[in-house]
Design a protein around this motif. Structure first.
Motif, short mmCIF file in Angstrom:
data_model
loop_
_atom_site.label_atom_id
_atom_site.label_comp_id
_atom_site.label_asym_id
_atom_site.label_seq_id
_atom_site.Cartn_x
_atom_site.Cartn_y
_atom_site.Cartn_z
N GLY A 141 35.62 116.13 94.83
CA GLY A 141 35.75 115.87 93.40
C GLY A 141 34.63 116.44 92.56
N LYS A 142 33.58 117.00 93.19
CA LYS A 142 32.43 117.57 92.47
C LYS A 142 32.29 119.07 92.68
CE LYS A 142 29.62 113.57 93.69
NZ LYS A 142 28.35 113.18 94.28
N ARG A 143 32.62 119.52 93.89
CA ARG A 143 32.36 120.92 94.22
C ARG A 143 33.26 121.84 93.40
NH1 ARG A 143 34.65 118.89 98.81
NH2 ARG A 143 36.80 119.56 99.19
N THR A 144 32.76 123.04 93.17
CA THR A 144 33.51 124.02 92.39
C THR A 144 34.05 125.15 93.27
OG1 THR A 144 31.50 125.24 91.86
CG2 THR A 144 32.18 123.51 90.31
N ALA A 145 33.72 125.12 94.56
CA ALA A 145 34.27 126.11 95.49
C ALA A 145 35.77 125.90 95.59
CB ALA A 145 33.61 125.97 96.86
N SER A 146 36.52 126.99 95.50
CA SER A 146 37.97 126.88 95.53
C SER A 146 38.59 127.30 96.87
CB SER A 146 38.59 127.71 94.40
OG SER A 146 38.20 129.06 94.51
N HIS A 147 37.82 128.02 97.69
CA HIS A 147 38.35 128.52 98.96
C HIS A 147 37.17 128.88 99.84
CE1 HIS A 147 40.68 131.90 101.21
NE2 HIS A 147 40.92 130.74 101.79
N PHE A 191 34.75 131.12 94.35
CA PHE A 191 34.57 130.27 93.17
C PHE A 191 35.34 130.88 92.00
CE2 PHE A 191 30.80 129.95 95.79
CZ PHE A 191 30.55 128.59 95.85
N PRO A 192 35.71 130.07 91.02
CA PRO A 192 36.38 130.61 89.84
C PRO A 192 35.51 131.58 89.05
CG PRO A 192 36.64 128.22 89.93
CD PRO A 192 35.66 128.61 91.00
N SER A 193 34.18 131.40 89.12
CA SER A 193 33.26 132.26 88.38
C SER A 193 31.85 132.12 88.95
CB SER A 193 33.23 131.86 86.89
OG SER A 193 32.64 130.58 86.74
N TYR A 194 30.97 133.02 88.55
CA TYR A 194 29.57 132.95 88.95
C TYR A 194 28.96 131.64 88.46
CZ TYR A 194 24.56 133.81 88.85
OH TYR A 194 23.20 133.69 89.01
N GLU A 195 29.28 131.27 87.23
CA GLU A 195 28.73 130.05 86.64
C GLU A 195 29.12 128.81 87.45
OE1 GLU A 195 28.60 133.32 83.98
OE2 GLU A 195 30.40 132.44 84.86
N GLN A 196 30.37 128.79 87.90
CA GLN A 196 30.83 127.67 88.72
C GLN A 196 30.13 127.66 90.09
OE1 GLN A 196 32.94 125.11 87.90
NE2 GLN A 196 32.79 125.93 85.83
#
Length: 98
Positions: A30-36, A55-60
């Motif tokens: 529920g916190k991590r921004t890694a998508s795969h 990740f969706p983006s560098y910022e994420q």
């Protein structure tokens, strides 16, 4: 823009690394921004592993890196490595599946 981080490391303690990865997945639910994520083992170099994280983006990705859980478990993982892990940070320009 999608961002991918490639982490290469060597370890003789793969089972412990895998256990830490499971711990990170639970701790960052529920916190991590890694998508795969994909973990690979080098057939020709038994102690060599490659982890590819999307990740969706560098910022994420940076947001994910700053999570206390990521910092803590990353430090523990580095202790299991036989050398320093290397990081390659990549902006995805094209993503095609054949």
């Amino acid at each position: 823009m999608t961002f991918v981080q490639i982490i290469e490391y060597e370890t003789t303690r793969a089972a412990e690394m895998d256990q830490l990865m499971d711990e990170w997945l639970t701790a960052t639910e529920g916190k991590r921004t890694a998508s795969h994520g994909m973990l690979m083992h080098d057939r020709d170099k038994p102690a060599h592993y490659v982890n590819i994280v999307e990740f969706p983006s560098y910022e994420q990705a940076m947001r994910n890196s700053e999570l206390p859980e990521t910092q803590q478990i990353s430090g523990r993982m580095q202790e299991l490595c036989t050398g320093e892990p290397t990081y390659t940070n990549l902006e995805v320009l094209r993503d095609e599946r054949w």
